[in-house]
Scaffold this motif. Sequence first.
Motif, mmCIF file in Angstrom:
data_model
loop_
_atom_site.group_PDB
_atom_site.id
_atom_site.type_symbol
_atom_site.label_atom_id
_atom_site.label_comp_id
_atom_site.label_asym_id
_atom_site.label_seq_id
_atom_site.Cartn_x
_atom_site.Cartn_y
_atom_site.Cartn_z
ATOM 1 N N GLY A 252 1.116 -0.990 -0.491
ATOM 2 C CA GLY A 252 0.285 0.291 0.046
ATOM 3 C C GLY A 252 0.579 0.999 0.539
ATOM 4 O O GLY A 252 2.193 1.329 -0.467
ATOM 5 N N PRO A 253 0.634 1.949 0.534
ATOM 6 C CA PRO A 253 1.195 3.808 0.730
ATOM 7 C C PRO A 253 2.014 3.506 1.792
ATOM 8 O O PRO A 253 2.864 4.285 1.784
ATOM 9 N N GLY A 254 2.078 2.821 2.435
ATOM 10 C CA GLY A 254 3.372 2.784 3.320
ATOM 11 C C GLY A 254 5.010 2.833 3.210
ATOM 12 O O GLY A 254 5.254 2.153 1.924
ATOM 13 N N PRO A 255 5.434 2.555 4.005
ATOM 14 C CA PRO A 255 6.842 3.218 3.551
ATOM 15 C C PRO A 255 7.339 1.098 3.135
ATOM 16 O O PRO A 255 7.302 0.472 3.505
ATOM 17 N N ALA A 256 8.891 1.965 2.230
ATOM 18 C CA ALA A 256 9.239 0.556 2.063
ATOM 19 C C ALA A 256 10.337 -0.148 3.529
ATOM 20 O O ALA A 256 10.975 0.931 3.697
ATOM 21 N N TYR A 257 10.113 -1.382 4.214
ATOM 22 C CA TYR A 257 10.977 -2.274 4.649
ATOM 23 C C TYR A 257 12.411 -3.036 3.934
ATOM 24 O O TYR A 257 12.142 -3.889 4.037
ATOM 25 N N HIS A 258 13.799 -2.974 4.414
ATOM 26 C CA HIS A 258 14.528 -3.529 4.206
ATOM 27 C C HIS A 258 14.668 -4.008 4.918
ATOM 28 O O HIS A 258 15.733 -3.688 6.438
#
Length: 404
Positions: A252-258
């Motif tokens: 969705g619009p949330g940030p990407a977590y690496h």
Amino acid sequence: MDIHRAFAEAVAWQDGKLKRLGRVIMRREDLVVFAQRLSRADTVVVEATGNAASVAAVLTPHVRKVVIANPKQVRLIAHAKIKTDTIDAGVLAQLYASGFLPEVWIPDEPTQALRRQVTRRNQIVRQRSRLKNIIQSILHGHLVPSCPHQDLCGPMGRAWLIEQIVPEDERLAIERHLREFDRPGEDLKVVERDLARSALADDSAKRLMTIPGVDMVVALALTAAIGDVTRFDEPQKLVSYLGLNPSVRQSGPGPAYHGRITKQGRGHARGMLVEAAWAAARAPGPLRAFFLRIRVRRGQHVAAVATARKLAIVIWHLLTKGESYVWARPSLHAKKLRDLELKAGHGAERGRKGAAHAYNVKSHREEERRWVEQAEAAYARFVVGWNAHGPKRVRTGAATEVRR
């Protein structure tokens, strides 16, 4: 074909329908008979197993194409509550027909032979390491301190072992483990001789050995794992193939977590790269400066993996462009090649100064070392204050101020 050790279940997908072809015994002559029933327009799909390459070699002359699928990804795509060999074979056929089958690259015969030799050496080394660990555990159980010498099973290490006080049964066990340790030693010499000859005949392996921390074992392991480098359009694909890319979670619009690296692909080649990264971190040059910069922020273990990823990118460029490492030390590389020749069985040339002689001259070694230390310092100056996320932007009313 759903392949097992003794047989394979075969089905055909034609005109949108599945047709069961029966079982095929996993013997060469039975596979040839089955292949003769197929046509030149057929495509055969199998999962990657221990004998998949041999099955592909038998079937390839009789059909249009043999496709080997990645079994892990196939299970993710087509997980079923009801599972039979016929259903598994049908899933392979339908996935290929719909264009969703994750294929595995089939290496040529020289690459397969090199992979087998690299695997044999790895098995012997692991066997000897296991025996050495058993001896160390015996000593640890009787409060014997660690061996002060580098190699516990070397001449000095064995002399130290004799002096240690342990029960008689444990001493006999240590002697038995040492005999088992020596037994595969000759096999290891034979395998390494063949590998050295392969490295001398392979320009790609010799080119990779110009990188600090990369010796014959690492170069051949990577050459065998990569195969044809042109199948990787960009270095990031090679990084992903070796499982050194970070995992990503985003929805969705949330940030990407690496997160941590994926550890997919060829694990032995990835381990070799990490070992080479530790060695490169001790040698002068830009790679050490990169390692030290990451270590300050993330610790040495993360820095070693990041350096291994950087090495994978460097290797892609070297193999793609057919160039040597720009910061290579010529005398050190010449010494590596001379060691290869001796390991391959070439005769010693006493009294003659070859290309590797310059490495024995201290002044020459120090001059080359100063040269790469200058490159290391230049890299450190270049990245000082570098922000991986770009300049920070701070809003001040209608204007936006850029701060670096």
